[in-house]
Design an enzyme around this catalytic site. Structure first.
Site, short mmCIF file in Angstrom:
data_model
loop_
_atom_site.label_atom_id
_atom_site.label_comp_id
_atom_site.label_asym_id
_atom_site.label_seq_id
_atom_site.Cartn_x
_atom_site.Cartn_y
_atom_site.Cartn_z
N GLU A 14 21.08 -17.23 -3.49
CA GLU A 14 19.93 -17.88 -3.81
C GLU A 14 19.26 -17.55 -5.21
OE1 GLU A 14 18.26 -20.25 0.02
OE2 GLU A 14 17.14 -18.67 -1.03
N GLU B 152 21.96 -18.10 -7.91
CA GLU B 152 21.74 -19.70 -8.21
C GLU B 152 20.53 -19.85 -9.13
OE1 GLU B 152 21.77 -22.14 -4.85
OE2 GLU B 152 22.64 -23.74 -6.20
N CYS C 4 17.43 -22.13 3.82
CA CYS C 4 17.89 -21.57 5.07
C CYS C 4 17.10 -22.11 6.26
CB CYS C 4 17.53 -19.90 4.79
SG CYS C 4 15.85 -19.69 4.23
N SER D 91 18.78 -25.37 -2.53
CA SER D 91 19.85 -24.39 -3.20
C SER D 91 21.02 -24.81 -2.38
CB SER D 91 19.07 -22.81 -2.60
OG SER D 91 20.43 -21.99 -2.50
N LYS E 36 18.51 -24.21 14.74
CA LYS E 36 19.81 -23.59 14.53
C LYS E 36 20.75 -24.08 15.43
CE LYS E 36 18.70 -20.69 10.96
NZ LYS E 36 19.44 -20.92 9.75
N GLU F 34 22.05 -26.96 13.39
CA GLU F 34 22.70 -26.62 12.42
C GLU F 34 24.04 -26.12 12.46
OE1 GLU F 34 21.88 -22.60 10.47
OE2 GLU F 34 21.59 -23.67 8.59
N GLU G 281 30.33 -29.86 8.65
CA GLU G 281 31.05 -29.25 7.25
C GLU G 281 31.09 -27.73 7.60
OE1 GLU G 281 28.04 -30.86 7.66
OE2 GLU G 281 26.47 -29.97 6.42
N CYS H 150 9.64 -18.08 10.66
CA CYS H 150 10.53 -18.08 11.88
C CYS H 150 9.94 -17.11 12.94
CB CYS H 150 12.04 -17.41 11.54
SG CYS H 150 12.70 -18.48 10.23
FE1 SF4 Z 1 12.75 -23.24 10.09
FE2 SF4 Z 1 11.35 -22.57 12.20
FE3 SF4 Z 1 13.88 -22.41 12.41
FE4 SF4 Z 1 12.65 -20.55 11.05
S1 SF4 Z 1 12.39 -20.90 13.19
S2 SF4 Z 1 14.64 -21.62 10.48
S3 SF4 Z 1 11.03 -21.88 10.00
S4 SF4 Z 1 12.74 -24.36 12.13
#
Ligand code: SF4
Ligand code: SF4
Length: 425
Positions: A143, A146, A174, A194, A234, A237, A242, A399
């Site tokens: 990052e 970049e 992220c 990013s 996550k 994600e 991809e 987080c």
């Molecule tokens: Fe985003 Fe919350 Fe997950 Fe951290 S815990 S990556 S701030 S959604």
């Protein structure tokens, strides 16, 4: 995929968070924490979540006073089965914020920092470890570099040698809840994100390539990667189609026999899930020995601060400063972007040694989407934003206060106990 879900790619998990209609009291608490207006239902009536608007952040879940909101994806038993399968090497990838929260699930004081105990417990359960802080350092390098490319392109017209250069301001990328927010509500700003993958998605390919071949000496197909995250988003994600870079890299090199692509991250446990897994496997966290994690658990302080608001931007900008000037950025420069204010900003003036010119970089940190992000995005769309680099994390505080962290009856009030760890009062 559920037929109603229109904002998901094939293969992505829609609707990770749901409301249990039999427990919902219609109190509206969840609506006050939802950054996207995804929760429907009048006050007093049973509420529901519009999964097309939902970004899977779990803020409604950790703040529901009636314990009526739950995760639809339970991964604990599947990971236990893999841990018991001798043909599989299970690699746990614990995020920065997990180590200051997991102890709480075992009666320790809120905010206890238990990195080596966490390694010990994971090893007792049968995990190999790749610390996500290690991957966070990689994200920072990507990052930060970049950002230099984008800034020099915008300010000095520097050529990008065949690459597409994104516009300024550059957003951090992220937080998967934030990325999905941009994709579903402001797609014209996708180029501002990013292009660097999140630490979790950098850790997966690292485990299945370098880790498999050089560290654990196992066939890549036998590696089962488990993100251990403070975050419900996550799980979403990891399911993005991809993210199977390890497979394509290994295929090109002739180092995998698999005919079908496999994901970089096989599954995700939240902090709460890891605690349940350890309890089910009868690993007593309080008694387990502290241990080192192994060769893929080295990391810097920059990787560590990813877990709190302002940390990603600070770490990436420190890197950019060092690359541009050859000097370390003094910590004092960053006081303005620490703390829990909604939107924090600062200016850093530095000398770009390559162009022998002084440059002032304006940075902002958006601490929680809810109530903070719209004015920032409006000014970018209107062309009046003063910022060059903006960190956005969905969860208030970052987080450490994610939707996968331990739940307190008073919502996320436990955050207060963790503040001294970050030097805040
Ligand atoms: Fe985003 Fe919350 Fe997950 Fe951290 S815990 S990556 S701030 S959604
Ligand atoms: Fe809203 Fe996040 Fe809950 Fe989805 S998970 S309904 S986006 S608070």
């Amino acid at each position: 995929m559920n037929a109603e879900a229109r904002t998901y790619q094939r293969g992505e998990i829609p609707g990770i968070i749901a409301i249990d209609a039999s427990r919902c009291k219609g109190c509206d608490s969840c609506k006050r924490y939802c950054p996207t207006g995804a929760i429907t239902g009048m006050f007093g009536a049973i509420h529901a979540i519009d999964m097309d608007k939902c970004i899977s952040c779990g803020q409604c879940l950790i703040n529901c006073p009636f314990d009526s909101i739950y995760e639809t994806v339970d991964t604990v038993d599947a990971v236990i089965a893999k841990l018991r399968d001798k043909r599989v090497t299970v690699v746990g990838i614990p995020a920065p914020a997990v180590r200051v929260a997991i102890g709480e699930e075992f009666g320790m004081a809120d905010g206890s920092l238990v990195t080596k105990k966490m390694y010990g417990a994971m090893k007792s359960a049968g995990f190999e470890i790749l610390d996500n802080n290690f991957a966070a350092d990689l994200t920072i390098m990507e990052e930060g570099t970049e950002f230099i490319v984008r800034a020099r392109h915008a300010l000095f017209g520097e050529e990008a040698h065949g690459h597409t250069v994104g516009p300024l301001p550059q957003f951090t990328s992220c937080c998967p809840a934030w990325v999905r927010f941009v994709e579903t509500t402001h797609p014209s700003l996708i180029p501002n994100l990013s292009s660097a993958k999140s630490p979790q998605q950098m850790a997966g390919p690292l485990a299945k390539t370098y880790g498999a071949l050089e560290i654990w000496k196992k066939p890549p197909e036998s590696i089962y990667t488990v993100g251990i995250m403070p975050c419900t988003a996550k799980k979403f994600e990891a399911s993005r189609p991809e993210f199977n870079d390890a497979y394509h890299f290994l295929k090109e090199k002739g180092k995998t026999g698999s005919a079908t692509p496999y994901p970089d991250i096989d599954t995700v446990l939240t902090t709460r899930d890891l605690a349940r897994l350890l309890k089910k496997m009868k690993v007593d966290f309080t008694k387990v020995d502290e241990t080192d994690g192994g060769p893929l658990t080295e990391y810097t302080g920059a990787g560590t601060i990813f877990g709190n608001t302002g940390g990603v931007m600070e770490a990436a900008l420190r890197t950019a400063y060092k690359v541009l000037t050859g000097n370390e950025l003094r910590p004092i420069e960053f006081k303005k972007v620490r703390g829990l204010k909604g939107v924090k900003s600062a200016s850093v003036t530095l000398m770009d040694a390559k162009y022998d010119k002084e440059v002032t970089v304006n940075v902002a940190v958006v601490n929680g989407l809810h109530g903070n992000i719209e004015p920032v995005l409006k000014s970018i769309m209107a062309g009046t934003s003063p910022y060059h680099f903006i960190e956005v994390m969905n969860c208030p505080g970052g987080c450490v206060n994610g939707g996968g962290q331990p739940i307190k009856s008073g919502g996320s009030s436990w955050l207060r106990a963790a503040l001294p760890l970050f030097g805040w009062k």
